[in-house]
Design a protein around this motif. Structure first.
Motif, mmCIF file in Angstrom:
data_model
loop_
_atom_site.group_PDB
_atom_site.id
_atom_site.type_symbol
_atom_site.label_atom_id
_atom_site.label_comp_id
_atom_site.label_asym_id
_atom_site.label_seq_id
_atom_site.Cartn_x
_atom_site.Cartn_y
_atom_site.Cartn_z
ATOM 1 N N LEU A 1 0.832 -1.205 0.000
ATOM 2 C CA LEU A 1 0.000 0.000 0.000
ATOM 3 C C LEU A 1 0.868 1.257 0.000
ATOM 4 O O LEU A 1 0.584 2.226 -0.706
ATOM 5 C CB LEU A 1 -0.920 0.006 1.231
ATOM 6 C CG LEU A 1 -2.202 -0.816 1.155
ATOM 7 C CD1 LEU A 1 -2.887 -0.845 2.515
ATOM 8 C CD2 LEU A 1 -3.146 -0.240 0.106
ATOM 9 N N PHE A 2 1.936 1.235 0.806
ATOM 10 C CA PHE A 2 2.837 2.386 0.871
ATOM 11 C C PHE A 2 3.496 2.613 -0.492
ATOM 12 O O PHE A 2 3.594 3.760 -0.962
ATOM 13 C CB PHE A 2 3.902 2.166 1.941
ATOM 14 C CG PHE A 2 4.566 3.418 2.411
ATOM 15 C CD1 PHE A 2 4.118 4.072 3.547
ATOM 16 C CD2 PHE A 2 5.646 3.961 1.722
ATOM 17 C CE1 PHE A 2 4.728 5.238 3.987
ATOM 18 C CE2 PHE A 2 6.251 5.121 2.147
ATOM 19 C CZ PHE A 2 5.793 5.767 3.291
ATOM 20 N N ALA A 3 3.915 1.523 -1.137
ATOM 21 C CA ALA A 3 4.553 1.637 -2.451
ATOM 22 C C ALA A 3 3.568 2.164 -3.491
ATOM 23 O O ALA A 3 3.933 2.973 -4.356
ATOM 24 C CB ALA A 3 5.105 0.276 -2.877
ATOM 25 N N LEU A 4 2.316 1.724 -3.415
ATOM 26 C CA LEU A 4 1.297 2.243 -4.330
ATOM 27 C C LEU A 4 1.123 3.749 -4.147
ATOM 28 O O LEU A 4 0.968 4.494 -5.119
ATOM 29 C CB LEU A 4 -0.043 1.535 -4.093
ATOM 30 C CG LEU A 4 -0.273 0.177 -4.749
ATOM 31 C CD1 LEU A 4 -1.625 -0.376 -4.339
ATOM 32 C CD2 LEU A 4 -0.174 0.276 -6.270
ATOM 33 N N GLY A 5 1.147 4.185 -2.889
ATOM 34 C CA GLY A 5 1.033 5.613 -2.617
ATOM 35 C C GLY A 5 2.178 6.409 -3.222
ATOM 36 O O GLY A 5 1.973 7.480 -3.803
ATOM 37 N N LEU A 6 3.400 5.881 -3.104
ATOM 38 C CA LEU A 6 4.557 6.542 -3.712
ATOM 39 C C LEU A 6 4.438 6.555 -5.238
ATOM 40 O O LEU A 6 4.804 7.545 -5.890
ATOM 41 C CB LEU A 6 5.842 5.833 -3.300
ATOM 42 C CG LEU A 6 6.248 5.941 -1.819
ATOM 43 C CD1 LEU A 6 7.535 5.167 -1.567
ATOM 44 C CD2 LEU A 6 6.423 7.405 -1.401
ATOM 45 N N MET A 7 3.931 5.460 -5.804
ATOM 46 C CA MET A 7 3.756 5.393 -7.253
ATOM 47 C C MET A 7 2.792 6.477 -7.723
ATOM 48 O O MET A 7 3.027 7.135 -8.739
ATOM 49 C CB MET A 7 3.223 4.019 -7.652
ATOM 50 C CG MET A 7 3.015 3.837 -9.158
ATOM 51 S SD MET A 7 2.179 2.296 -9.584
ATOM 52 C CE MET A 7 0.501 2.677 -9.058
ATOM 53 N N ILE A 8 1.717 6.682 -6.983
ATOM 54 C CA ILE A 8 0.746 7.715 -7.343
ATOM 55 C C ILE A 8 1.381 9.097 -7.226
ATOM 56 O O ILE A 8 1.239 9.947 -8.113
ATOM 57 C CB ILE A 8 -0.511 7.613 -6.445
ATOM 58 C CG1 ILE A 8 -1.297 6.354 -6.778
ATOM 59 C CG2 ILE A 8 -1.390 8.840 -6.608
ATOM 60 C CD1 ILE A 8 -2.437 6.083 -5.815
ATOM 61 N N ASN A 9 2.091 9.332 -6.121
ATOM 62 C CA ASN A 9 2.691 10.652 -5.899
ATOM 63 C C ASN A 9 3.705 11.005 -6.975
ATOM 64 O O ASN A 9 3.825 12.165 -7.383
ATOM 65 C CB ASN A 9 3.364 10.702 -4.526
ATOM 66 C CG ASN A 9 2.357 10.767 -3.390
ATOM 67 O OD1 ASN A 9 1.149 10.755 -3.615
ATOM 68 N ND2 ASN A 9 2.849 10.830 -2.166
#
Length: 354
Positions: free
Chosen positions: A87-95
């Motif tokens: 989930l954290f990695a997905l958030g970074l991908m979006i940012n």
């Protein structure tokens, strides 16, 4: 055991998140889709804590599913860690999408906050007895109050325009706000654990259960309003009063869904929301990436080339409605598109879980 009222609640929340996020691109926003400037709480300020709350509710059902005799296993801890990291990695991908200039990458974000609060809450409920869990939730809210007293943030004269010193304090309080986020997920877990015990033990679903949720919801709203006399309700800072106020509202919505769907068996109205709720994270991530695409891509060349969002808004909506309505309609059409995507997945019984 599956409570369709939880999927409905989650779907309503995701629909609200999509409407608010897409509408924020418009130069003119309907007041009910706009976040509060500072203190106070608009409808747009409800959606994120609502999603955190339902994460906690669902956790009460999912943790037992991966335990043996209600005892956590090593595999469960690895599962929790993997999900949190993903989930954290997905958030970074979006940012970072799509330039991924790491020097300018924003670490914090919606999925990052969900990731950390999910992992922290899971560890709390697995490692501590129930009374201690309630004590931790109370300490988190009181601890944030103490942090706010130690590092007060003055209201900016213009939204998000702070001095250099204030920016540092605001960022610090934003991280302290993780305490409040964990408290929301914990309160969601307490609600889910109570619901799970009621449904499993009594094997019936009654209006008295719905009324219990309503009473706790109203109590939380009143406590939040009273606390706001000393600690203002503020979404940007995730104040403790904001937590209690929004958790109370979430309980009222959950009580409504539970009464109509589980008790009275009135399911037709909820089907559209359930479709969104079954693949909520996928829909959220996809919509966020499209938002970034609309913002960063341009139609034509040159410095005056409009973004895809501005071009579509002008060509489709602004020719016949005012700018505020155009922004709302754009958000509504986008929501409909993602509902169709979710419906496609639903019809094929595809559930994209993390």
């Amino acid at each position: 055991m599956r409570l369709h009222s939880l999927d409905t609640f989650r779907g309503i929340t995701i629909a609200g998140m999509l409407l608010v996020n897409i509408a924020s691109l418009a130069p003119s926003i309907h007041p009910w889709l706009e976040h509060s400037h500072w203190n106070g709480c608009t409808l747009a300020d409800w959606v994120f804590p609502f999603f955190l709350f339902i994460v906690g509710v669902a956790m009460a059902f999912s943790l037992s599913k991966y335990s043996q005799d209600n005892k956590p296993t090593r595999a469960l801890y690895w599962r929790l860690l993997r999900r949190s990291v993903f989930l954290f990695a997905l958030g970074l991908m979006i940012n970072g999408f799509w330039t991924y200039e790491w020097s300018e990458l924003e670490i914090s974000g919606v999925l990052q906050r969900i990731s950390l609060s999910y992992l922290a809450t899971a560890l709390i409920v697995l490692k501590f007895p129930r009374k201690a869990q309630w004590g931790i939730a109370a300490l988190l809210l009181i601890g944030y109050w103490a942090a706010y007293a130690a590092f007060p943030v003055p209201e900016p004269k213009i939204a998000d325009v702070l001095t250099h010193k204030e920016i540092g304090t605001f960022g610090l309080m934003s991280w302290f706000g993780m305490m409040s986020t964990i408290a929301i997920v914990l309160m969601g877990y307490f609600t889910g654990a109570w619901l799970k015990a009621e449904v499993v033990t009594k094997a019936i679903r009654t209006s008295s259960q719905s009324m219990t949720l309503v009473l706790f919801g109203l109590s939380s709203i009143v406590l939040g309003q009273l606390w706001s006399l000393w600690l203002p309700i503020n979404k940007k800072l995730w104040t403790s009063s904001y937590v209690l106020f929004t958790v109370g509202l979430a309980l009222l919505l959950l009580a409504t869904c539970y009464e109509l769907i589980e008790v009275r068996k009135q399911n037709r109205w909820s089907h559209a929301a359930q479709v969104l709720g079954l693949n909520s994270i996928f829909v959220y991530v996809g919509s966020e990436l499209v938002i970034k695409l609309f913002e960063k891509s341009h139609v034509g060349v040159g410095t005056d080339a409009p973004s895809i969002y501005n071009w579509l808004e002008k060509k489709i909506f602004l020719s016949w409605v005012d700018p505020t309505t155009a922004g709302f309609l754009f958000a509504l059409v986008t929501l409909l598109f993602w509902w169709l995507v979710a419906y496609f997945l639903y019809r094929r019984n595809w559930s994209i879980a993390i």
